[in-house]
Write a protein that holds these residues in place. Structure first.
Motif, PDB file in Angstrom:
ATOM      1  N   ALA A   1       0.755  -1.144   0.045  1.00 19.39           N
ATOM      2  CA  ALA A   1      -0.025   0.022  -0.155  1.00 19.39           C
ATOM      3  C   ALA A   1       0.893   1.242  -0.077  1.00 19.39           C
ATOM      4  O   ALA A   1       0.455   2.388  -0.621  1.00 19.39           O
ATOM      5  N   SER A   2       1.962   1.167   0.680  1.00 18.38           N
ATOM      6  CA  SER A   2       2.904   2.394   0.932  1.00 18.38           C
ATOM      7  C   SER A   2       3.481   2.944  -0.432  1.00 18.38           C
ATOM      8  O   SER A   2       3.839   3.946  -0.498  1.00 18.38           O
ATOM      9  N   LYS A   3       3.493   1.766  -1.382  1.00 23.55           N
ATOM     10  CA  LYS A   3       3.914   2.327  -2.717  1.00 23.55           C
ATOM     11  C   LYS A   3       3.255   3.094  -3.386  1.00 23.55           C
ATOM     12  O   LYS A   3       3.369   3.814  -4.316  1.00 23.55           O
ATOM     13  N   TYR A   4       1.894   3.293  -3.043  1.00 23.92           N
ATOM     14  CA  TYR A   4       0.849   3.968  -3.742  1.00 23.92           C
ATOM     15  C   TYR A   4       0.260   5.362  -2.847  1.00 23.92           C
ATOM     16  O   TYR A   4      -0.057   5.927  -3.634  1.00 23.92           O
ATOM     17  N   VAL A   5       0.329   5.180  -1.729  1.00 23.27           N
ATOM     18  CA  VAL A   5      -0.296   5.888  -0.819  1.00 23.27           C
ATOM     19  C   VAL A   5       0.455   6.305   0.551  1.00 23.27           C
ATOM     20  O   VAL A   5       1.233   5.277   0.645  1.00 23.27           O
ATOM     21  N   SER A   6       0.395   7.341   1.073  1.00 19.87           N
ATOM     22  CA  SER A   6       0.934   7.530   2.501  1.00 19.87           C
ATOM     23  C   SER A   6       0.082   8.161   3.190  1.00 19.87           C
ATOM     24  O   SER A   6      -1.109   8.508   2.820  1.00 19.87           O
ATOM     25  N   ILE A   7       0.253   8.112   4.415  1.00 24.39           N
ATOM     26  CA  ILE A   7      -0.308   8.870   5.621  1.00 24.39           C
ATOM     27  C   ILE A   7      -0.452  10.233   5.264  1.00 24.39           C
ATOM     28  O   ILE A   7       0.350  10.992   4.950  1.00 24.39           O
ATOM     29  N   GLY A   8      -1.772  10.845   5.358  1.00 26.05           N
ATOM     30  CA  GLY A   8      -1.972  12.291   4.863  1.00 26.05           C
ATOM     31  C   GLY A   8      -2.464  12.437   3.675  1.00 26.05           C
ATOM     32  O   GLY A   8      -3.092  13.269   3.357  1.00 26.05           O
ATOM     33  N   ASP A   9      -2.323  11.391   2.714  1.00 22.52           N
ATOM     34  CA  ASP A   9      -3.078  11.471   1.340  1.00 22.52           C
ATOM     35  C   ASP A   9      -4.416  11.754   1.453  1.00 22.52           C
ATOM     36  O   ASP A   9      -5.174  11.292   2.483  1.00 22.52           O
ATOM     37  N   CYS A  10      -4.956  12.468   0.522  1.00 19.83           N
ATOM     38  CA  CYS A  10      -6.392  12.830   0.555  1.00 19.83           C
ATOM     39  C   CYS A  10      -7.050  12.365  -0.705  1.00 19.83           C
ATOM     40  O   CYS A  10      -6.613  12.233  -1.777  1.00 19.83           O
ATOM     41  N   ALA A  11      -8.375  12.007  -0.449  1.00 14.46           N
ATOM     42  CA  ALA A  11      -9.045  11.175  -1.280  1.00 14.46           C
ATOM     43  C   ALA A  11     -10.403  12.167  -1.505  1.00 14.46           C
ATOM     44  O   ALA A  11     -11.017  12.673  -0.567  1.00 14.46           O
ATOM     45  N   ALA A  12     -11.231  12.008  -2.616  1.00 15.03           N
ATOM     46  CA  ALA A  12     -12.459  12.592  -2.735  1.00 15.03           C
ATOM     47  C   ALA A  12     -13.393  11.615  -3.186  1.00 15.03           C
ATOM     48  O   ALA A  12     -12.962  10.550  -3.643  1.00 15.03           O
ATOM     49  N   PHE A  13     -14.582  11.769  -3.260  1.00 14.09           N
ATOM     50  CA  PHE A  13     -15.532  10.866  -3.856  1.00 14.09           C
ATOM     51  C   PHE A  13     -15.395  10.929  -5.506  1.00 14.09           C
ATOM     52  O   PHE A  13     -14.896  11.828  -6.041  1.00 14.09           O
ATOM     53  N   MET A  14     -15.471   9.646  -5.875  1.00 14.10           N
ATOM     54  CA  MET A  14     -15.389   9.419  -7.438  1.00 14.10           C
ATOM     55  C   MET A  14     -16.238  10.284  -8.114  1.00 14.10           C
ATOM     56  O   MET A  14     -17.338  10.579  -8.095  1.00 14.10           O
ATOM     57  N   PRO A  15     -15.479  11.147  -9.104  1.00 13.55           N
ATOM     58  CA  PRO A  15     -16.393  12.049 -10.177  1.00 13.55           C
ATOM     59  C   PRO A  15     -17.564  11.103 -10.708  1.00 13.55           C
ATOM     60  O   PRO A  15     -17.428   9.909 -10.926  1.00 13.55           O
ATOM     61  N   ASN A  16     -18.690  11.655 -10.599  1.00 16.40           N
ATOM     62  CA  ASN A  16     -20.040  11.182 -10.989  1.00 16.40           C
ATOM     63  C   ASN A  16     -21.080  11.821 -11.689  1.00 16.40           C
ATOM     64  O   ASN A  16     -22.246  11.576 -11.492  1.00 16.40           O
ATOM     65  N   TYR A  17     -20.587  12.752 -12.113  1.00 16.68           N
ATOM     66  CA  TYR A  17     -21.700  13.945 -12.777  1.00 16.68           C
ATOM     67  C   TYR A  17     -22.624  13.271 -13.437  1.00 16.68           C
ATOM     68  O   TYR A  17     -22.383  12.663 -14.626  1.00 16.68           O
ATOM     69  N   THR A  18     -23.835  13.478 -13.203  1.00 20.88           N
ATOM     70  CA  THR A  18     -24.879  12.866 -14.171  1.00 20.88           C
ATOM     71  C   THR A  18     -26.279  13.707 -13.997  1.00 20.88           C
ATOM     72  O   THR A  18     -26.516  14.247 -13.130  1.00 20.88           O
ATOM     73  N   GLU A  19     -26.970  13.647 -15.199  1.00 17.91           N
ATOM     74  CA  GLU A  19     -28.408  14.172 -14.937  1.00 17.91           C
ATOM     75  C   GLU A  19     -29.299  13.480 -14.318  1.00 17.91           C
ATOM     76  O   GLU A  19     -29.171  12.238 -14.683  1.00 17.91           O
ATOM     77  N   LEU A  20     -30.370  13.979 -13.691  1.00 17.29           N
ATOM     78  CA  LEU A  20     -31.296  12.950 -13.142  1.00 17.29           C
ATOM     79  C   LEU A  20     -32.806  13.834 -13.195  1.00 17.29           C
ATOM     80  O   LEU A  20     -32.864  14.810 -12.989  1.00 17.29           O
ATOM     81  N   GLY A  21     -33.751  12.967 -13.252  1.00 15.40           N
ATOM     82  CA  GLY A  21     -35.158  13.476 -13.155  1.00 15.40           C
ATOM     83  C   GLY A  21     -35.336  14.487 -14.295  1.00 15.40           C
ATOM     84  O   GLY A  21     -35.061  14.492 -15.479  1.00 15.40           O
ATOM     85  N   ASN A  22     -35.963  15.403 -13.790  1.00 18.95           N
ATOM     86  CA  ASN A  22     -36.524  16.522 -14.548  1.00 18.95           C
ATOM     87  C   ASN A  22     -35.278  17.822 -14.414  1.00 18.95           C
ATOM     88  O   ASN A  22     -35.937  18.557 -13.463  1.00 18.95           O
ATOM     89  N   GLY A  23     -34.306  18.288 -15.244  1.00 21.71           N
ATOM     90  CA  GLY A  23     -33.651  19.173 -15.111  1.00 21.71           C
ATOM     91  C   GLY A  23     -32.621  19.103 -13.871  1.00 21.71           C
ATOM     92  O   GLY A  23     -32.351  20.386 -13.405  1.00 21.71           O
ATOM     93  N   LEU A  24     -32.499  18.046 -13.297  1.00 18.33           N
ATOM     94  CA  LEU A  24     -31.734  18.013 -11.841  1.00 18.33           C
ATOM     95  C   LEU A  24     -30.154  17.515 -12.461  1.00 18.33           C
ATOM     96  O   LEU A  24     -29.922  16.798 -13.302  1.00 18.33           O
ATOM     97  N   ILE A  25     -29.182  17.854 -11.566  1.00 18.92           N
ATOM     98  CA  ILE A  25     -27.848  17.567 -11.611  1.00 18.92           C
ATOM     99  C   ILE A  25     -27.518  16.726 -10.236  1.00 18.92           C
ATOM    100  O   ILE A  25     -27.714  17.106  -9.082  1.00 18.92           O
ATOM    101  N   CYS A  26     -27.033  15.541 -10.463  1.00 17.61           N
ATOM    102  CA  CYS A  26     -26.407  14.669  -9.414  1.00 17.61           C
ATOM    103  C   CYS A  26     -24.960  14.736  -9.312  1.00 17.61           C
ATOM    104  O   CYS A  26     -24.582  14.050 -10.610  1.00 17.61           O
ATOM    105  N   SER A  27     -24.538  15.160  -8.580  1.00 22.76           N
ATOM    106  CA  SER A  27     -22.681  14.927  -8.536  1.00 22.76           C
ATOM    107  C   SER A  27     -22.329  14.931  -7.225  1.00 22.76           C
ATOM    108  O   SER A  27     -22.812  15.428  -6.351  1.00 22.76           O
ATOM    109  N   LYS A  28     -20.868  14.453  -7.013  1.00 22.67           N
ATOM    110  CA  LYS A  28     -20.073  15.013  -5.932  1.00 22.67           C
ATOM    111  C   LYS A  28     -20.088  16.446  -6.054  1.00 22.67           C
ATOM    112  O   LYS A  28     -19.735  16.987  -7.270  1.00 22.67           O
ATOM    113  N   ALA A  29     -19.615  17.229  -5.073  1.00 23.52           N
ATOM    114  CA  ALA A  29     -18.947  18.372  -5.050  1.00 23.52           C
ATOM    115  C   ALA A  29     -19.815  19.652  -5.793  1.00 23.52           C
ATOM    116  O   ALA A  29     -19.227  20.809  -6.059  1.00 23.52           O
TER     117      ALA A  29
END
Lengths: 348, 339
Positions: free
Chosen positions: B143-171
């Motif tokens: 794991a330490s080859k790829y990440v280290s203590i203090g590294d930050c992550a966010a929700f996976m980008p997932n922008y999508t349209e939903l229902g009637n004129g709505l947007i669903c996304s992280k952030a």
């Protein structure tokens, strides 16, 4: 691994909430037929798909390979103002994974929805510690109720969409790996065998209604009437906090062969020795009572069918992010192919 | 505005890791004739000359950062222990996909499956200490080859349209505010205007504190996502605001009592231009306006927000029409001299 990945990608893209498997037949059946593996295919009233490879000999015995087609999910129980849906779970789903999760709603057309979460300003202190109940949650469709009523009705199934995510060490995350993954493994195994050498028939049943009582397996096995059967399903891999009984099953360390009163010990021992002889990694697990798979349903069909249960270690079962190590999946395919080849040689 | 929104929502920028977003915003504004500078804590401050000068220094502010996750420990078997960056309800993270900012390593926030829960545990969400991030590694060393203590992550980008004129996304909180500001900077302005794209709002509005001191504005309009509680089973009087009912004006929240004068101006601008608006009907939440109000010699503040369901999760939901209403209303308001 690419061939297997491609089959997984296909099989996990079809809907198939337990009890509603037939909704997938329109896309699933042509796909499996396109693989040109089977001489006969069909579907059953209880939501199973099956395919048979004939060896060409009359009254040849049959080896049955079982995986289940259905997945956990939900059914709509109420349509609410503002375009929200109330649902009941189909199969065991932990409420804690649901808030903010995205789902597919399989109505007149497939629409997306999001499990609502309670706004923070309305939460009281200590609320995070309380038990959640799926009946209290709702799904936001973003559609006005009137429009929603045209697409969704009470009883409409809802499931997790499958987005495959590659992780380190050939790990793959996705939804409905339980048990579409094992369907993919069987199809991959059948791609690798030499059909011209068969001296018995092979059937694949992709059973419906497993998550809700094994009904597809018992009825399809009845119809196919095999001599022996291998049930292929997923099992829990060790994760932090897992109960002791799962601690020795590790993702990446091979197929899991189960010893249980609900499987046939002689056949199981034979499969273990085939794994040994072919250098295929395996792990053992013991289920003294129920295996929680189709094994018992198949074993008690007709006059009884000897069953071996082979499982693939899986993390996060019944979530939208189940994780499998693809090496385990490949090794399971190899083991199934080796069992088929062995049967050819021994004329067993 | 929408073309910026999708692009910004898909960028990873948890608090303290806003660089990628700031670089993109600079690309999008640099040909607009504005001047800009980045300060020592990563804020992006922009000045755009209008057709006219005005006596008051007016600032429009949005924050760049989003909520996320930070690795606090790597287990022997390669699983990552974490804590939240910003206020995330732990009941919205289990099973969700995340991405680490710099390495691009993808992971899953995980916890025991339902089958492994004891009867008492069933239905409950375990404490954070029992959750972990799985990246597929099998040892601490790997794991330490790829990440280290203090590294930050966010929700996976997932922008999508939903229902009637709505947007669903992280952030959507607060990339929507950033998108509105960028669109404004690229338009012709009536008056000279300052714009701030701030860091670290989700962990205490730290960026805004520095901007407030540096600019010492007279008037600040914060553009935000505010929590909309119009979900099934919530009574009308507790909704705060509703998706689809227009730009949200706050009278008071947990950090600010907003300028009555600015509120009246905003309401009259909305009525004049026929822009849909609503009051926030509960006293809850807070935003950078609270910092601007009390920083340096103080400022008159206003918040114009887009009603957003499920903020601080992977699935913020907001209406395009509401976001357009906020853009129009803030533009209309910025056409005033404020004298």
């Amino acid at each position: 691994m690419n061939a297997l990945y491609e089959i997984i990608q296909n099989l996990t893209s079809y809907s198939g909430v337990s009890g509603f498997e037939s909704m997938s037949f329109q896309t699933l059946c042509p796909y499996i037929k396109s693989l040109n593996l089977f001489d006969e295919t069909g579907t059953t009233p209880v939501g199973s798909f099956y395919g048979i490879i004939r060896c060409g000999k009359e009254n040849a015995p049959m080896l049955l390979l079982d995986a289940h087609l259905d997945t956990v999910g939900f059914v709509v129980t109420e349509l609410c103002d503002g375009g929200f849906l109330r649902v009941a779970p189909v199969g065991g789903i932990a409420p804690k994974i649901l808030p903010s999760s995205i789902v597919n709603i399989y109505g007149k057309k497939t629409i997306k929805g999001v499990f609502a979460s309670k706004p923070p300003h309305l939460q009281s202190a200590g609320e995070s510690e309380q038990k959640m109940d799926i009946a209290d949650l709702s799904i936001d469709t973003g559609l006005p109720l009137e429009e929603l009523k045209d697409i969704v009705r009470i009883g409409t199934p809802v499931g997790f969409p499958c987005e495959l995510q590659k992780m380190l060490n050939d790990n793959l995350a996705g939804a409905s790996f339980d048990d579409r993954l094992c369907g993919a493994i069987i199809l991959r195994a059948l791609q690798t065998i030499d059909k011209s050498q068969l001296n018995y028939d092979i059937a694949f049943q992709f059973s419906g209604n497993e998550e809700t009582g094994y009904k597809g397996a018992m009825t399809t096995a009845y119809r196919l009437n095999p001599e022996k059967a291998i049930v292929i399903d997923v099992t829990h891999a060790n994760v932090p906090g897992a109960p002791d009984v799962f601690k020795d099953i590790h993702a990446g360390k091979g197929s899991v062969i189960t010893l249980s009163p609900q499987t046939n010990r002689a056949f199981t021992k034979q499969v273990i020795s085939i794994a040994e002889n072919n250098g295929i990694p395996y792990q053992l697990s013991a289920f003294p009572i129920r295996t929680g798979t189709n094994s018992n349903a198949v074993q008690t069909t007709r006059n009884g069918i000897p069953v071996c249960l082979i499982s693939v270690p899986l993390k996060n079962m019944h979530t939208m992010s189940e994780v499998v190590n693809l090496n385990d999946a490949l090794n399971t395919a190899k083991l199934i192919a080796a069992v088929i080849n062995q049967k050819e040689q021994s004329n067993d | 505005m929408i073309k910026y929104l999708k692009k910004y929502c898909d960028i990873l920028a948890p608090s303290g890791m806003e660089d990628a977003l700031r670089t993109q915003i600079i690309k999008d504004i640099k040909d607009s004739g504005c001047t800009y500078n980045t300060d020592s804590v990563g804020n992006l401050i922009v000045f755009k000359q209008g057709k006219n000068r005005r006596n008051k220094k007016v600032l429009l502010s949005a924050h760049m950062d989003e909520v996320g996750f930070m690795i606090t420990k790597i287990d022997d078997d390669g699983y990552l222990r974490f804590n939240m960056v910003g206020g995330i309800d732990r009941r919205v993270v289990s099973g969700k996909r995340i991405v680490f900012c710099e390495s691009g390593i993808q992971g899953l926030v995980s916890s025991k499956s339902i089958h492994m829960q004891t009867p008492e545990e069933r239905g409950k969400c375990e404490p954070l200490t029992e959750m972990y991030i799985d990246i597929g590694a099998t040892s601490r060393e790997q794991a330490s080859k790829y990440v280290s203590i203090g590294d930050c992550a966010a929700f996976m980008p997932n922008y999508t349209e939903l229902g009637n004129g709505l947007i669903c996304s992280k952030a959507i909180d607060d990339r929507f505010g950033c998108a509105v500001l960028v669109a404004m900077i690229n338009s012709q302005l009536e008056y000279d205007t300052y714009f701030a794209f701030n860091t670290c709002e989700e962990v205490g509005c730290d960026g805004a504190k520095v901007v407030a001191h540096f600019l010492q504005p007279d008037i600040v309009i914060a553009l935000e996502s505010t929590t909309a509680g119009d979900v099934a089973g919530i009574p009308e009087n507790k909704c705060a605001c509703k998706v689809g009912n227009g730009a949200v004006l706050s009278i008071m929240d947990r950090s600010t009592i907003y300028s009555k004068e600015l509120l009246e101006l905003a309401v009259s601008a909305a009525e004049e231009k026929n822009i849909k608006w609503q009051y926030k009907n509960v006293i809850a939440g807070g935003n950078e306006a609270g910092v601007y109000q009390r920083a340096a010699a103080g400022a008159k503040v206003l918040a114009i927000s887009a009603p957003t369901r499920y903020i601080h999760s992977q699935s913020n939901i907001a209406a395009l029409a509401d976001m357009e209403a906020v853009a129009k209303l803030s533009a209309a308001l910025n056409e005033r001299s404020f004298d």
